[in-house]
Design a protein around this motif. Structure first.
Motif, PDB file in Angstrom:
ATOM      1  N   ASP A 187      50.976  47.261  52.875  1.00  0.00           N
ATOM      2  CA  ASP A 187      49.829  46.590  52.524  1.00  0.00           C
ATOM      3  C   ASP A 187      50.375  45.008  52.253  1.00  0.00           C
ATOM      4  N   LYS A 188      51.403  44.812  52.549  1.00  0.00           N
ATOM      5  CA  LYS A 188      51.929  43.208  52.258  1.00  0.00           C
ATOM      6  C   LYS A 188      51.674  42.860  51.079  1.00  0.00           C
ATOM      7  N   GLU A 189      51.677  43.681  50.083  1.00  0.00           N
ATOM      8  CA  GLU A 189      51.760  43.342  48.614  1.00  0.00           C
ATOM      9  C   GLU A 189      53.113  43.174  48.049  1.00  0.00           C
ATOM     10  N   TYR A 190      53.575  42.133  48.560  1.00  0.00           N
ATOM     11  CA  TYR A 190      55.036  42.036  48.333  1.00  0.00           C
ATOM     12  C   TYR A 190      55.581  41.898  46.812  1.00  0.00           C
ATOM     13  N   GLU A 191      54.691  41.071  46.038  1.00  0.00           N
ATOM     14  CA  GLU A 191      55.101  40.606  44.725  1.00  0.00           C
ATOM     15  C   GLU A 191      54.909  41.943  44.113  1.00  0.00           C
ATOM     16  N   LYS A 192      53.893  42.727  44.305  1.00  0.00           N
ATOM     17  CA  LYS A 192      53.944  44.048  43.458  1.00  0.00           C
ATOM     18  C   LYS A 192      55.211  44.835  43.678  1.00  0.00           C
ATOM     19  N   ALA A 193      55.274  44.836  44.983  1.00  0.00           N
ATOM     20  CA  ALA A 193      56.547  45.815  45.311  1.00  0.00           C
ATOM     21  C   ALA A 193      57.905  45.218  44.691  1.00  0.00           C
ATOM     22  N   LEU A 194      57.966  44.002  44.628  1.00  0.00           N
ATOM     23  CA  LEU A 194      59.340  43.458  44.204  1.00  0.00           C
ATOM     24  C   LEU A 194      59.284  43.804  42.510  1.00  0.00           C
ATOM     25  N   ASP A 195      57.811  43.850  41.799  1.00  0.00           N
ATOM     26  CA  ASP A 195      58.179  44.016  40.527  1.00  0.00           C
ATOM     27  C   ASP A 195      58.472  45.415  40.194  1.00  0.00           C
ATOM     28  N   LEU A 196      58.082  46.293  41.059  1.00  0.00           N
ATOM     29  CA  LEU A 196      58.689  47.852  40.861  1.00  0.00           C
ATOM     30  C   LEU A 196      59.915  48.104  41.338  1.00  0.00           C
ATOM     31  N   CYS A 197      60.418  47.476  42.137  1.00  0.00           N
ATOM     32  CA  CYS A 197      61.963  47.220  42.506  1.00  0.00           C
ATOM     33  C   CYS A 197      62.760  46.978  41.315  1.00  0.00           C
ATOM     34  N   ASN A 198      62.300  45.953  40.526  1.00  0.00           N
ATOM     35  CA  ASN A 198      63.209  45.417  39.343  1.00  0.00           C
ATOM     36  C   ASN A 198      63.071  46.470  38.415  1.00  0.00           C
ATOM     37  N   LYS A 199      61.755  47.076  38.028  1.00  0.00           N
ATOM     38  CA  LYS A 199      61.450  48.259  37.049  1.00  0.00           C
ATOM     39  C   LYS A 199      62.485  49.431  37.522  1.00  0.00           C
ATOM     40  N   GLY A 200      62.601  49.773  38.667  1.00  0.00           N
ATOM     41  CA  GLY A 200      63.224  50.786  38.946  1.00  0.00           C
ATOM     42  C   GLY A 200      64.593  50.530  38.916  1.00  0.00           C
ATOM     43  N   LEU A 201      65.252  49.275  39.153  1.00  0.00           N
ATOM     44  CA  LEU A 201      66.656  49.268  38.792  1.00  0.00           C
ATOM     45  C   LEU A 201      66.857  49.180  37.350  1.00  0.00           C
ATOM     46  N   ASN A 202      66.010  48.526  36.653  1.00  0.00           N
ATOM     47  CA  ASN A 202      66.224  48.449  35.159  1.00  0.00           C
ATOM     48  C   ASN A 202      66.101  49.959  34.588  1.00  0.00           C
ATOM     49  N   SER A 203      65.376  51.003  35.304  1.00  0.00           N
ATOM     50  CA  SER A 203      65.353  52.147  34.603  1.00  0.00           C
ATOM     51  C   SER A 203      66.826  52.866  35.150  1.00  0.00           C
ATOM     52  N   THR A 204      67.553  52.317  35.760  1.00  0.00           N
ATOM     53  CA  THR A 204      68.670  53.132  36.130  1.00  0.00           C
ATOM     54  C   THR A 204      69.937  52.506  35.298  1.00  0.00           C
TER      55      THR A 204
END
Length: 319
Positions: free
Chosen positions: A227-244
């Protein structure tokens, strides 16, 4: 925690459930919702009633505890049921579908008297069998919906936060999202994945939820990317990486780095910014993880992309 060891040795698993429930300030009604009555849970906690292992496992998982942390003493009939479940899962995993179907049918005959967790196991197994047998995605999705409704009847009405969910329940919800995406029903998938992310954020102190967060984050990122909501996607990537962080497992790490690289690249194009060094670094992080994990095909694709898009010259990487 000495008392925990003593209680388990004496097979008083109910006391352990009560201990963790009170420690985490979880009410009886919230813990057992969809699983059993409050009266049944009270009797289990007080040791007045024995419960089968699948119910105990689900209660423990809802409290963030894995069953292998405890040694459950099973009756002969309960152990036989446990063995059948494990064999069914093994047969499905190894695609021995005919034998799995026969054993599941035999197991189903015992389910009516055993409660919702057993019915959930049966219906989820049917969903997996249907998919592996080439059945329609819609049928698989309907079966998964039926399975989760046994123990989480409010999942369709934005009430997931009201539950404490086991690994099995969360994985069924993730299965549902994946099938929704396959059917192109992205709006419902996004709604449900939003509920799960909200739930995981709320219960982030539980180790099992942190292990699931990367998988859910990747699914959500893919939807937001579409849906081209790249900022939301990037925020979730960072949260996912933090959780690891702090985990010795590399599950989903390569996927998260790759998703972050792709999202960052897309966001830069959307904003008409060009930062090739940042993108190259992120793609390289994904490349190294996939290489380390022997995911050579994915690593080679990343390498090829870096060479074509960023004129990156590969230097042999030695672990």
């Amino acid at each position: 925690m000495i008392s925990q060891a003593i209680e388990i040795e004496n097979n008083k698993i109910g006391a352990a459930i009560q201990y963790f429930r009170e420690t985490y300030q979880v009410s009886q009604s919230r813990l057992c919702k969809g699983l059993c009555s409050i009266a049944t849970l009270s009797r289990i906690e007080s040791g007045e009633r024995d419960a089968d292992s699948l119910l105990l496992e689900t209660l423990l998982e809802r409290l963030g505890k894995t069953p292998n942390q405890f040694e459950l003493i099973l009756t002969d009939s309960d152990y036989e049921a446990y063995q059948k479940r494990e064999e069914i899962k093994h047969l499905i995993e190894n695609k021995n579908l005919e034998e799995a179907g026969k054993l599941l049918a035999a197991y189903e005959k015992t389910a009516p008297s055993k409660g919702n967790v057993h019915k959930q196991f049966i219906v989820r197994s049917k969903a997996l069998l249907n998919e592996l047998q080439g059945g329609e995605v819609e049928v698989t999705l309907d079966l998964l919906m039926e399975a989760i409704a046994y123990t989480v009847p409010g999942f369709k009405t934005n009430k997931i936060r009201e539950y404490y969910l086991s690994n099995s329940e969360l994985n069924i919800l993730i299965d549902i999202i994946e099938r929704m995406i396959l059917m192109g029903d992205n709006s419902r998938a996004k709604e449900l994945i939003g509920q799960i992310l909200d739930y995981l954020d709320k219960h982030n102190s539980m180790e099992k939820n942190n292990r699931l967060y990367p998988k859910v984050a990747i699914l959500a990122c893919k939807l937001y990317m579409q849906d081209k909501e790249y900022e939301k996607a990037l925020d979730l990537c960072n949260k996912g990486l933090n959780s690891t962080k702090g985990s010795r497992k590399l599950d989903f790490l390569g996927d998260l780095y790759l998703m972050k690289a792709q999202t960052t690249e897309a966001l830069q194009k959307q904003k008409k910014e060009r930062k090739p060094q940042e993108c190259t670094k992120l793609f390289l992080q994904a490349f190294y993880v996939f290489t380390f994990c022997d995911e050579n095909e994915i690593a080679e694709n990343i390498k090829k992309y870096l060479q074509e898009e960023y004129q990156w010259e590969c230097i042999d990487w030695v672990i």
